[in-house]
Design an enzyme around this catalytic site. Structure first.
Site, PDB file in Angstrom:
ATOM      1  N   ASN A  99      -5.628  15.965   0.234  1.00 13.34           N
ATOM      2  CA  ASN A  99      -5.162  14.674   0.722  1.00 13.34           C
ATOM      3  C   ASN A  99      -3.959  14.942   1.630  1.00 13.34           C
ATOM      4  O   ASN A  99      -2.906  15.371   1.177  1.00 13.34           O
ATOM      5  CB  ASN A  99      -4.799  13.796  -0.491  1.00 13.34           C
ATOM      6  CG  ASN A  99      -4.291  12.426  -0.108  1.00 13.34           C
ATOM      7  OD1 ASN A  99      -3.132  12.271   0.235  1.00 13.34           O
ATOM      8  ND2 ASN A  99      -5.145  11.433  -0.169  1.00 13.34           N
ATOM      9  N   CYS A 130      -0.441   5.493   2.087  1.00 11.39           N
ATOM     10  CA  CYS A 130       0.525   5.581   0.986  1.00 11.39           C
ATOM     11  C   CYS A 130       1.607   4.524   1.181  1.00 11.39           C
ATOM     12  O   CYS A 130       2.307   4.523   2.190  1.00 11.39           O
ATOM     13  CB  CYS A 130       1.185   6.961   0.913  1.00 11.39           C
ATOM     14  SG  CYS A 130       2.433   7.005  -0.397  1.00 11.39           S
TER      15      CYS A 130
END
Lengths: 303, 258
Positions: A99, A130
Site C-alpha cells: 500500500n 488516507c
C-alpha cells in the site's frame, strides 16, 4: 468442487478474500493465527518514503458498530520494509501487495519505483484516501485533478498491477473511479474510512488526538456497498470491495453488488481468523446455490 | 512469530472480589500454551452486539492441570461492565496469549511489587509464578479505601503483603509511594514491578530511577486488536512509538519517555 479463483488484472487470486491494509500488519501477525497462504491476498501496512511516527495517542475510539482511528500511517519507511520486513515475508504463498503512500506525487513515485524492484510484490495499492495525514493521502483522492495526476505519474513508473484505493469522502465516487481508470489503473479498491469524530461529553474533549479520524466497521457497510455498486456500474476494471465486511454474508453482498474480490479489515481486530470463515462461507453459498465459480456472483444483483 | 489463538472459553465461575472487581475463571477448549505473568488476553462475550471491540485483561492465574485461565475484571466502562456480569456457562472468546511478560527475577534476588486497582492481577500472578521464597518478595497494594482492597489471603505464602489506603481505613494511610518500604528500604530490592494507575506507576518509576533500581511497569493503553496490527495503543518510547500490545504491555522504565 467450486472454483474460488479470481483474476484482478495480472493477479491470480486463489480466492476473493483479501486482507485490508492497516489491519493485518505485514502478514506475519495474522500468520501467527493461521497459515496466511490460505487467503486470496494481503494488502500490507501503508508504506511511505521515510519513517513516520504517526499521530499522538489516543488514536482510537470505539463507536456504535465500529471504530474511529487516527493512526496516521505510522511505518518505518520503504527502505526499512525492503531490508528487514520483505525478506521475512516474501515466501508466503499469497500475493503481497504494498500500500503506497506519499505527501507529494514525487514520493508516491519513489516508493513505487523501489517496490517495483521486489520480485515477490506483484502489485501495489495506491492509497489516495488516507484521512489521517496532514499532507497528501486523501487530498489526492478527493479531487479528480489530484487523483488524475498521481495515478498518471505512478502508472508511468509501474507496469505491474496497479490498484487505486478510493476515498468515500467525496460527492461522487464514480467520477474519481472513472478518472483513475482513464489514467490506466488496473483495478480500484473501495472504500477507505469515512472521516468522523467522537467527543467525550464528560470532559468536552475529542477522543482522538487529531480530533477527526477514519470510521470503519459494520457502521459503514451499507455506504460502502452502495459505492461499490455505483463504481462497478461506472468502470470496466475490476472492483475490490471494502467496508465493514465481518462475515461471509457481507462478503457475498459485495460480490453481488459488483465486486470481483473483497478485503476484510476491522473485522480482523475482533476475529483474526475471520478470513477462513469467509472463504468457507462463500464455498458453502456457491454449493447451496448451484454455482460453479465465484466469478458468477460478481455483479449478479437481481433488479 | 509465536503462535496465537482465538478460542471460545467456558465460564466456570465469577466471584465478586469487591464493589467493582470480579474474578472470572474460564475453561479453555484445548491445552493452554505457556503463559507468563504480564501477558494478557483480549476478550469479548460471544455474540455480544452492544460492544464492538474486545477488552484486554492481564492474566491473573493459569491452572494447567484443569486447563483454567482466570482474569480479574474491574469495571471501568461499558465493555468491562458487560464482562463483569458473566455467569457460569457463558462463553467468552479470547485472543491469547498476547504481549510480553515481566522479566522474571533470578534466584536470590529481592523483589518489590507495587500494585493498585486491576494492576494487582499480574502482580499476584508473578509473585506466585516466579518461584522465589516468601522472604524475598514484598508487595505493596494500594487502594482508596478498605472496601477497595481484595482478599489476598491465598497469596500469603508467596510474599509479605503491605497495604495502603488513601483514607487510612486499612494498613498504611497514604499513597503506595509514601509507604515506609518505598521511602526507606527501596535500595534493598533488586527488582521493582509496578502495575496500576498511570500516576502511581510514574511515581514509582521516578523513585526507581533515583535509586538506579531495575523497574518494569505494565501499561494499559486502550487498544483495538491486541496483536500489533491496528497500531492504536502506541506509547512514545526512546525507540519511537511502540505498540503496547506487542512490545509491551511490560516496559522497562528506561525505555519510556516519562
Amino acid at each position: 468442487m467450486v472454483d474460488l479463483r479470481v483474476k484482478i488484472h495480472k493477479l491470480d487470486l486463489k480466492n476473493p478474500v483479501m486482507l485490508a491494509s492497516g489491519t493485518c500488519g505485514f502478514a506475519e501477525e495474522i500468520n501467527s493465527f493461521f497459515d496466511i497462504s490460505k487467503v486470496g491476498g494481503v494488502f500490507l501496512k501503508g508504506t511511505t518514503l521515510n519513517n513516520r511516527e504517526g499521530n499522538n495517542y489516543p488514536r482510537m475510539a470505539e463507536t456504535a458498530s465500529g471504530m474511529l482511528n487516527a493512526v496516521g500511517l505510522q511505518n518505518k519507511g520503504v527502505d526499512y520494509f525492503i531490508d528487514y520486513i520483505y525478506p521475512r515475508i516474501k515466501n508466503y504463498n499469497t500475493p503481497l501487495i504494498v500500500n503506497v503512500n506519499g505527501s507529494t506525487v514525487d514520493e508516491y513515485i519513489k516508493v513505487t519505483e523501489k517496490v517495483d524492484q521486489l520480485e515477490h510484490i506483484p502489485a501495489i495499492e495506491l492509497n489516495i484516501s488516507c484521512p489521517n495525514v496532514k499532507e497528501g493521502g486523501m487530498a489526492f483522492g478527493i479531487s479528480p485533478k489530484g487523483a488524475k495526476t498521481v495515478t498518471r505519474e505512478v502508472r508511468r513508473a509501474y507496469s505491474k498491477t496497479l490498484i487505486v484505493k478510493l476515498s468515500p469522502n467525496v460527492t461522487d465516487i464514480t467520477e474519481i473511479a472513472k478518472v483513475v481508470e482513464g489514467e490506466g489503473a488496473d483495478s480500484v479498491s473501495l472504500i477507505n474510512t469515512f472521516l468522523g469524530m467522537s467527543v467525550n461529553a464528560e470532559t468536552r474533549k475529542p477522543r482522538l488526538s487529531t480530533i477527526t479520524g477514519g470510521l470503519s466497521g459494520p457502521a459503514i457497510k451499507p455506504l460502502a456497498l452502495r459505492m461499490v455498486w455505483q463504481v462497478a456500474g461506472a468502470v470496466k476494471i475490476p472492483v475490490i470491495g471494502i467496508g465493514g465486511i465481518m462475515n461471509a454474508e457481507d462478503a457475498i453482498e459485495f460480490l453481488i453488488a459488483g465486486a470481483s474480490a473483497i478485503q476484510t479489515g476491522t473485522a480482523l481486530f475482533k476475529n483474526p481468523v475471520v478470513p477462513l470463515e469467509i472463504i468457507d462461507g462463500i464455498k458453502d453459498y456457491l454449493l447451496r446455490h448451484n454455482l460453479k465459480s465465484v466469478s458468477e456472483l460478481t455483479g449478479s444483483l437481481h433488479l | 512469530m509465536e503462535k496465537r489463538f482465538v478460542d471460545d472459553f467456558l465460564v466456570i465461575d465469577n466471584i465478586q472480589l469487591n464493589e467493582n472487581s470480579f474474578l472470572v475463571r474460564m475453561f479453555a477448549p484445548k491445552p493452554l500454551p505457556e503463559i507468563k505473568a504480564g501477558q494478557f488476553v483480549n476478550a469479548e462475550i460471544k455474540d455480544c452486539r452492544e460492544i464492538f471491540l474486545r477488552r484486554p485483561f492481564s492474566v491473573f492465574d493459569i491452572d494447567y492441570s484443569n486447563n483454567y485461565l482466570s482474569i480479574i475484571v474491574k469495571i471501568l466502562g461499558r465493555g468491562s461492565n458487560q464482562l463483569a456480569r458473566v455467569i457460569k456457562g457463558d462463553t467468552i472468546s479470547l485472543i491469547y496469549p498476547l504481549g510480553r511478560s515481566f522479566t522474571y527475577p533470578s534466584e536470590h534476588e529481592k523483589i518489590l511489587f507495587i500494585g493498585g486497582g486491576s494492576g494487582v492481577a499480574p502482580m499476584l500472578f508473578l509473585a506466585k509464578d516466579c518461584g522465589l521464597p516468601r522472604d524475598n518478595v514484598d508487595l505493596i497494594i494500594g487502594a482508596r479505601t478498605f472496601e477497595d482492597h481484595i482478599n489476598v489471603n491465598d497469596y500469603n505464602g508467596y510474599g509479605k503483603f503491605h497495604f495502603t489506603t488513601d483514607d487510612g481505613t486499612y494498613g498504611f494511610e497514604g499513597l503506595v509511594t509514601e509507604h515506609p518500604l518505598m521511602k526507606k528500604n527501596l535500595s534493598s530490592f533488586d527488582k521493582i514491578y509496578a502495575c496500576g494507575p498511570l500516576s502511581m506507576m510514574k511515581a514509582v518509576a521516578a523513585e526507581a530511577v533515583k535509586k538506579d533500581i531495575f523497574c518494569e511497569v505494565s501499561l494499559e493503553n486502550s487498544m483495538a486488536c491486541g496483536f500489533g496490527v491496528c497500531l492504536c495503543c502506541i506509547e512514545p518510547t526512546k525507540r519511537g512509538n511502540l505498540c503496547v500490545c506487542t512490545e509491551g504491555p511490560v516496559f522497562n522504565i528506561k525505555d519510556l519517555k516519562w
